[in-house]
Motif scaffolding. Structure first.
Motif, PDB file in Angstrom:
ATOM      1  N   UNK A  37       0.915  -1.291  -0.018  1.00  0.00           N
ATOM      2  CA  UNK A  37       0.065   0.154   0.002  1.00  0.00           C
ATOM      3  C   UNK A  37       0.789   1.409  -0.177  1.00  0.00           C
ATOM      4  N   UNK A  38       1.887   1.312   0.668  1.00  0.00           N
ATOM      5  CA  UNK A  38       2.787   2.286   0.986  1.00  0.00           C
ATOM      6  C   UNK A  38       3.488   2.498  -0.427  1.00  0.00           C
ATOM      7  N   UNK A  39       3.931   1.396  -1.164  1.00  0.00           N
ATOM      8  CA  UNK A  39       4.392   1.581  -2.408  1.00  0.00           C
ATOM      9  C   UNK A  39       3.547   2.325  -3.512  1.00  0.00           C
ATOM     10  N   UNK A  40       2.299   1.723  -3.438  1.00  0.00           N
ATOM     11  CA  UNK A  40       1.276   2.273  -4.252  1.00  0.00           C
ATOM     12  C   UNK A  40       1.102   3.839  -4.259  1.00  0.00           C
ATOM     13  N   UNK A  41       1.172   4.514  -2.826  1.00  0.00           N
ATOM     14  CA  UNK A  41       1.150   5.642  -2.657  1.00  0.00           C
ATOM     15  C   UNK A  41       2.213   6.384  -3.320  1.00  0.00           C
ATOM     16  N   UNK A  42       3.552   5.882  -3.035  1.00  0.00           N
ATOM     17  CA  UNK A  42       4.868   6.286  -3.528  1.00  0.00           C
ATOM     18  C   UNK A  42       4.678   6.436  -4.887  1.00  0.00           C
ATOM     19  N   UNK A  80       5.971 -10.524  -0.324  1.00  0.00           N
ATOM     20  CA  UNK A  80       5.518  -9.706  -1.188  1.00  0.00           C
ATOM     21  C   UNK A  80       4.721 -10.421  -2.400  1.00  0.00           C
ATOM     22  N   UNK A  81       5.049 -11.126  -3.092  1.00  0.00           N
ATOM     23  CA  UNK A  81       4.537 -11.857  -4.109  1.00  0.00           C
ATOM     24  C   UNK A  81       3.117 -12.627  -3.806  1.00  0.00           C
ATOM     25  N   UNK A  82       3.258 -13.011  -2.889  1.00  0.00           N
ATOM     26  CA  UNK A  82       1.877 -13.836  -2.218  1.00  0.00           C
ATOM     27  C   UNK A  82       0.784 -12.698  -2.040  1.00  0.00           C
ATOM     28  N   UNK A  83       1.209 -11.514  -1.111  1.00  0.00           N
ATOM     29  CA  UNK A  83       0.327 -10.430  -0.994  1.00  0.00           C
ATOM     30  C   UNK A  83      -0.247  -9.465  -2.057  1.00  0.00           C
ATOM     31  N   UNK A  84       0.686  -9.310  -3.064  1.00  0.00           N
ATOM     32  CA  UNK A  84       0.257  -8.738  -4.242  1.00  0.00           C
ATOM     33  C   UNK A  84      -0.727  -9.064  -5.249  1.00  0.00           C
ATOM     34  N   UNK A  85      -1.085 -10.572  -4.930  1.00  0.00           N
ATOM     35  CA  UNK A  85      -2.317 -11.122  -5.439  1.00  0.00           C
ATOM     36  C   UNK A  85      -3.636 -10.680  -4.856  1.00  0.00           C
ATOM     37  N   UNK A  86      -3.563 -10.095  -3.786  1.00  0.00           N
ATOM     38  CA  UNK A  86      -4.776  -9.733  -2.835  1.00  0.00           C
ATOM     39  C   UNK A  86      -5.225  -8.379  -2.526  1.00  0.00           C
ATOM     40  N   UNK A  87      -4.092  -7.341  -3.202  1.00  0.00           N
ATOM     41  CA  UNK A  87      -4.181  -5.972  -2.999  1.00  0.00           C
ATOM     42  C   UNK A  87      -5.475  -5.506  -3.696  1.00  0.00           C
ATOM     43  N   UNK A  88      -6.178  -4.538  -3.309  1.00  0.00           N
ATOM     44  CA  UNK A  88      -7.273  -3.811  -4.197  1.00  0.00           C
ATOM     45  C   UNK A  88      -6.853  -2.931  -5.133  1.00  0.00           C
ATOM     46  N   UNK A  94       6.968  -2.045  -9.778  1.00  0.00           N
ATOM     47  CA  UNK A  94       7.811  -0.601  -9.242  1.00  0.00           C
ATOM     48  C   UNK A  94       7.120  -0.808  -7.633  1.00  0.00           C
ATOM     49  N   UNK A  95       5.856  -1.207  -7.493  1.00  0.00           N
ATOM     50  CA  UNK A  95       5.124  -1.044  -6.135  1.00  0.00           C
ATOM     51  C   UNK A  95       5.961  -2.274  -5.248  1.00  0.00           C
ATOM     52  N   UNK A  96       5.983  -3.401  -6.015  1.00  0.00           N
ATOM     53  CA  UNK A  96       6.653  -4.532  -5.204  1.00  0.00           C
ATOM     54  C   UNK A  96       8.199  -4.073  -4.810  1.00  0.00           C
ATOM     55  N   UNK A 136      20.836 -11.600  -4.477  1.00  0.00           N
ATOM     56  CA  UNK A 136      19.449 -12.167  -4.497  1.00  0.00           C
ATOM     57  C   UNK A 136      18.446 -11.018  -5.161  1.00  0.00           C
ATOM     58  N   UNK A 137      17.661 -11.344  -6.201  1.00  0.00           N
ATOM     59  CA  UNK A 137      16.676 -10.754  -6.595  1.00  0.00           C
ATOM     60  C   UNK A 137      15.616 -10.862  -5.958  1.00  0.00           C
ATOM     61  N   UNK A 138      15.008  -9.983  -5.212  1.00  0.00           N
ATOM     62  CA  UNK A 138      14.107  -9.854  -4.241  1.00  0.00           C
ATOM     63  C   UNK A 138      12.418  -9.638  -4.916  1.00  0.00           C
ATOM     64  N   UNK A 139      12.430  -8.937  -5.843  1.00  0.00           N
ATOM     65  CA  UNK A 139      11.141  -8.591  -6.850  1.00  0.00           C
ATOM     66  C   UNK A 139      11.716  -8.484  -8.206  1.00  0.00           C
ATOM     67  N   UNK A 140      10.748  -8.730  -9.093  1.00  0.00           N
ATOM     68  CA  UNK A 140      11.086  -8.133 -10.502  1.00  0.00           C
ATOM     69  C   UNK A 140      12.029  -8.846 -11.251  1.00  0.00           C
ATOM     70  N   UNK A 141      12.631 -10.110 -11.051  1.00  0.00           N
ATOM     71  CA  UNK A 141      13.514 -10.615 -11.606  1.00  0.00           C
ATOM     72  C   UNK A 141      12.920 -11.195 -12.941  1.00  0.00           C
TER      73      UNK A 141
END
Length: 167
Positions: A37-42, A80-88, A94-96, A136-141
């Motif tokens: 949510x914070x990332x989406x605001x940014x 992050x990947x799990x919860x990104x499926x459940x955001x509104x 970029x958000x991830x 390690x690539x945490x997101x977006x690899x």
């Protein structure tokens, strides 16, 4: 059973699965949801307002990581990947990356956020973001090799990114 009944049953099953997790997993998933949510605001803000929060421009964090960090990075990435499926809201690359950077910063782990551009199969301009910590690539690899890096931001921390109790 109608479509609403099926949807309710799926929701109940997911809630049961969540409640069966141990407390640390639940907290990590809740934290991931919060930082998505914070990332989406940014992402909604002008990028010039966001860049000071991202760290040093055109610098990279170390490729070093220890076994504790590797395990933590995998857990954060998965959450992050799990919860990104459940955001509104839209929770794409970029958000991830923003969410991952904040979650790592809380744990005093360094990271580098990369911004890349490329073209899709139709020749249209596209952009992508990914986050690396250590090796390690945490997101977006996924698909990052198709993009040319046009910017990156390094979040380096005191104590070379190590947790305080490890000193």
């Amino acid at each position: 059973m109608n479509n609403i009944g099926v949807a309710v049953m799926k929701l109940i099953k997911k809630a049961k699965n969540f409640l069966c997790l141990d407390t640390s997993q639940k907290l990590l998933l809740i934290e991931a949801f919060y930082y998505l949510a914070y990332g989406r605001i940014l992402k909604a803000l002008p990028f010039s307002k966001v860049t000071p929060m991202l760290g040093e421009r055109m610098k990279e964090s170390s490729m070093d990581e220890d076994s504790y960090e590797t395990k933590t990075l995998r857990h954060i990435s998965k959450a992050i990947y799990q919860m990104s499926k459940y955001t509104f809201w839209e929770s794409q690359c970029l958000v991830k990356a923003f969410a991952g950077m904040k979650m790592l910063e809380r744990r005093r782990i360094e990271s580098t956020l990369y911004l890349g551009t490329g073209k899709d199969e139709n020749g249209n301009f596209i952009a992508h973001a990914w986050l690396r910590s250590g090796s390690t690539y945490v997101t977006g690899s996924e698909g990052m090799e198709r993009f040319t890096v046009v910017g990156n931001f390094s979040k380096t921390l005191n104590n070379k990114g190590k947790r305080k109790e490890k000193q």
